[in-house]
Design a protein around this motif. Sequence first.
Motif, PDB file in Angstrom:
ATOM      1  N   MET A   1       0.716  -1.079  -0.033  1.00  0.00           N
ATOM      2  CA  MET A   1      -0.055  -0.110  -0.012  1.00  0.00           C
ATOM      3  C   MET A   1       0.804   1.266   0.036  1.00  0.00           C
ATOM      4  N   PRO A   2       0.809   2.205  -1.042  1.00  0.00           N
ATOM      5  CA  PRO A   2       1.756   3.306  -0.851  1.00  0.00           C
ATOM      6  C   PRO A   2       1.434   4.135   0.164  1.00  0.00           C
ATOM      7  N   GLU A   3       2.382   4.934   0.620  1.00  0.00           N
ATOM      8  CA  GLU A   3       2.125   5.922   1.721  1.00  0.00           C
ATOM      9  C   GLU A   3       0.995   7.025   1.147  1.00  0.00           C
ATOM     10  N   ARG A   4       0.219   7.190   2.313  1.00  0.00           N
ATOM     11  CA  ARG A   4      -1.009   8.183   2.113  1.00  0.00           C
ATOM     12  C   ARG A   4      -0.372   9.608   2.666  1.00  0.00           C
ATOM     13  N   TYR A   5      -0.646  10.797   2.372  1.00  0.00           N
ATOM     14  CA  TYR A   5      -0.233  12.027   2.955  1.00  0.00           C
ATOM     15  C   TYR A   5      -1.552  12.915   3.271  1.00  0.00           C
ATOM     16  N   ARG A   6      -1.325  13.605   4.408  1.00  0.00           N
ATOM     17  CA  ARG A   6      -2.163  14.483   4.691  1.00  0.00           C
ATOM     18  C   ARG A   6      -2.152  15.866   4.005  1.00  0.00           C
ATOM     19  N   ILE A   7      -3.367  15.972   3.180  1.00  0.00           N
ATOM     20  CA  ILE A   7      -3.018  17.325   2.184  1.00  0.00           C
ATOM     21  C   ILE A   7      -4.462  18.137   2.400  1.00  0.00           C
ATOM     22  N   GLN A   8      -3.973  19.448   2.635  1.00  0.00           N
ATOM     23  CA  GLN A   8      -5.152  20.311   3.011  1.00  0.00           C
ATOM     24  C   GLN A   8      -5.046  21.403   1.696  1.00  0.00           C
ATOM     25  N   PHE A   9      -6.341  21.601   1.270  1.00  0.00           N
ATOM     26  CA  PHE A   9      -6.493  22.861   0.355  1.00  0.00           C
ATOM     27  C   PHE A   9      -6.786  24.071   0.943  1.00  0.00           C
ATOM     28  N   PRO A  10      -6.357  25.179   0.520  1.00  0.00           N
ATOM     29  CA  PRO A  10      -6.637  26.502   1.197  1.00  0.00           C
ATOM     30  C   PRO A  10      -8.129  26.770   1.439  1.00  0.00           C
ATOM     31  N   GLN A  11      -8.281  27.559   2.414  1.00  0.00           N
ATOM     32  CA  GLN A  11      -9.749  28.023   2.497  1.00  0.00           C
ATOM     33  C   GLN A  11     -10.119  28.939   1.558  1.00  0.00           C
ATOM     34  N   ALA A  12      -9.385  29.899   1.000  1.00  0.00           N
ATOM     35  CA  ALA A  12      -9.573  30.676  -0.047  1.00  0.00           C
ATOM     36  C   ALA A  12      -9.884  30.306  -1.129  1.00  0.00           C
ATOM     37  N   ASP A  13     -10.558  30.881  -2.223  1.00  0.00           N
ATOM     38  CA  ASP A  13     -10.654  30.464  -3.515  1.00  0.00           C
ATOM     39  C   ASP A  13      -9.410  30.671  -4.344  1.00  0.00           C
ATOM     40  N   SER A  14      -8.787  29.450  -4.872  1.00  0.00           N
ATOM     41  CA  SER A  14      -7.626  29.667  -5.306  1.00  0.00           C
ATOM     42  C   SER A  14      -7.766  29.859  -7.042  1.00  0.00           C
ATOM     43  N   GLN A  15      -8.940  30.136  -7.396  1.00  0.00           N
ATOM     44  CA  GLN A  15      -9.063  30.166  -8.784  1.00  0.00           C
ATOM     45  C   GLN A  15      -8.551  31.365  -9.493  1.00  0.00           C
ATOM     46  N   LYS A  16      -8.388  32.312  -8.564  1.00  0.00           N
ATOM     47  CA  LYS A  16      -7.761  33.836  -8.983  1.00  0.00           C
ATOM     48  C   LYS A  16      -6.251  33.670  -9.150  1.00  0.00           C
ATOM     49  N   LEU A  17      -5.439  32.820  -8.592  1.00  0.00           N
ATOM     50  CA  LEU A  17      -4.287  32.394  -8.691  1.00  0.00           C
ATOM     51  C   LEU A  17      -3.692  31.993 -10.064  1.00  0.00           C
ATOM     52  N   GLY A  18      -2.530  32.226 -10.556  1.00  0.00           N
ATOM     53  CA  GLY A  18      -1.801  31.711 -11.677  1.00  0.00           C
ATOM     54  C   GLY A  18      -2.015  30.151 -11.441  1.00  0.00           C
ATOM     55  N   GLN A  19      -1.812  29.285 -12.453  1.00  0.00           N
ATOM     56  CA  GLN A  19      -1.591  27.906 -12.189  1.00  0.00           C
ATOM     57  C   GLN A  19      -0.206  27.739 -11.559  1.00  0.00           C
ATOM     58  N   ASP A  20       0.798  28.410 -11.938  1.00  0.00           N
ATOM     59  CA  ASP A  20       2.087  28.128 -11.244  1.00  0.00           C
ATOM     60  C   ASP A  20       2.044  28.516  -9.768  1.00  0.00           C
ATOM     61  N   GLU A  21       1.121  29.249  -9.290  1.00  0.00           N
ATOM     62  CA  GLU A  21       1.213  29.749  -8.059  1.00  0.00           C
ATOM     63  C   GLU A  21       0.258  29.196  -6.897  1.00  0.00           C
ATOM     64  N   ILE A  22      -0.369  28.155  -7.393  1.00  0.00           N
ATOM     65  CA  ILE A  22      -1.586  27.526  -6.608  1.00  0.00           C
ATOM     66  C   ILE A  22      -0.691  26.616  -5.600  1.00  0.00           C
ATOM     67  N   PHE A  23      -1.063  26.656  -4.440  1.00  0.00           N
ATOM     68  CA  PHE A  23      -0.566  25.965  -3.231  1.00  0.00           C
ATOM     69  C   PHE A  23      -1.370  25.034  -2.613  1.00  0.00           C
ATOM     70  N   PHE A  24      -0.820  24.273  -1.794  1.00  0.00           N
ATOM     71  CA  PHE A  24      -1.615  23.144  -0.816  1.00  0.00           C
ATOM     72  C   PHE A  24      -0.677  23.334   0.516  1.00  0.00           C
ATOM     73  N   THR A  25      -1.261  22.531   1.548  1.00  0.00           N
ATOM     74  CA  THR A  25      -0.746  22.403   2.864  1.00  0.00           C
ATOM     75  C   THR A  25      -0.436  21.007   2.718  1.00  0.00           C
ATOM     76  N   LEU A  26       0.871  20.448   3.100  1.00  0.00           N
ATOM     77  CA  LEU A  26       1.163  18.969   3.292  1.00  0.00           C
ATOM     78  C   LEU A  26       1.388  18.918   4.937  1.00  0.00           C
ATOM     79  N   ILE A  27       0.672  18.344   5.449  1.00  0.00           N
ATOM     80  CA  ILE A  27       0.862  18.113   6.948  1.00  0.00           C
ATOM     81  C   ILE A  27       1.888  16.716   7.077  1.00  0.00           C
ATOM     82  N   GLU A  28       3.061  16.903   7.650  1.00  0.00           N
ATOM     83  CA  GLU A  28       4.133  15.946   7.964  1.00  0.00           C
ATOM     84  C   GLU A  28       4.709  15.967   9.403  1.00  0.00           C
ATOM     85  N   ASP A  29       4.698  14.834  10.100  1.00  0.00           N
ATOM     86  CA  ASP A  29       5.283  14.977  11.359  1.00  0.00           C
ATOM     87  C   ASP A  29       4.676  16.071  12.302  1.00  0.00           C
ATOM     88  N   GLY A  30       3.300  16.419  12.005  1.00  0.00           N
ATOM     89  CA  GLY A  30       2.586  17.357  12.694  1.00  0.00           C
ATOM     90  C   GLY A  30       3.036  18.680  12.374  1.00  0.00           C
TER      91      GLY A  30
END
Length: 259
Positions: free
Chosen positions: A1-30
């Motif tokens: 089974m491949p490792e699964r990551y805790r990923i969070q997408f931002p609260q704010a609408d990211s549609q206004k960001l350029g495609q290369d500016e879009i970000f997410f949050t990775l929760i790793e080791d707390g």
Amino acid sequence: MPERYRIQFPQADSQKLGQDEIFFTLIEDGKEKRLRFHDYNEIYKRPGLYEQLFYDRLRCNSPAKVADLLQRALNTVREPVTELRVIDLGAGNGMMGEVLKREGVARLVGADIIPEARDAAYRDRSTVYDDYYVHDFANLDNDVHDELREWHFDCLTCVAALGFGDIPPRAFFNAIKLIRTDGWLAFNIKETFLDHTEHTGFSRLVRELIFSKYLDIYHLERYRHRLSMEGTQLFYYALVGRLTASIPEGFLEQYGIED
Ligand SMILES: C[S@@+](CC[C@H](N)C(=O)[O-])C[C@H]1O[C@@H](n2cnc3c(N)ncnc32)[C@H](O)[C@@H]1O
């Protein structure tokens, strides 16, 4: 089974960001780490994160779509995929390569600008590529260029890697020039790149190519590339064409296309 990551997408609408500016949050080791979609080096370092993000969560479908259209074009001219000698530009960790390998292409060479992509491809898909080049295709050394020519490529694939701060026109053009004069191009682009109001170098290159005498278009299909973080559908065009003649070296200059 491949490792699964805790990923969070931002609260704010990211549609206004350029495609290369879009970000997410990775929760790793707390700890929270903010990563942009284009932080490929950080993403590839973590086995399975790219797949979880773009393919599982955002339902990217592009390697299968582009490979399917390429296969259909080959069927039209009754040429076997098993004889194809492919260079996969912007290969990343090998998602497109995996599909092509499954279809049984004769040679498959990956190319990317960052070593983390090659390392991830060798780590996660060790049998997919015959070789993998890490170079800036906009500025290829003569030695590397000569070595690449020895592969006698007759197909260039490039999936989810053109424009948007990824592969610039010069790099794509140099890769096309490595393909035999009657070889195939199979790639995808954001739908707005075909809109004549868009003036980026890349969109102009694609439009000039499509209408040039150097390329016969076999398939041009609008399809859902993936979902955005908001769940909306992002449409791209998949294009498969066959070169008909050698594109002149000065093609970019002729149309004033800059990187
Ligand atoms: C979104 S990924 C696509 C990977 C793979 N083709 C797929 O479909 O999953 C874009 C890739 O293009 C690569 N890339 C960006 N700029 C590049 C350039 N100038 N030359 C070669 N590769 C580049 C990135 O490093 C990244 O691996």
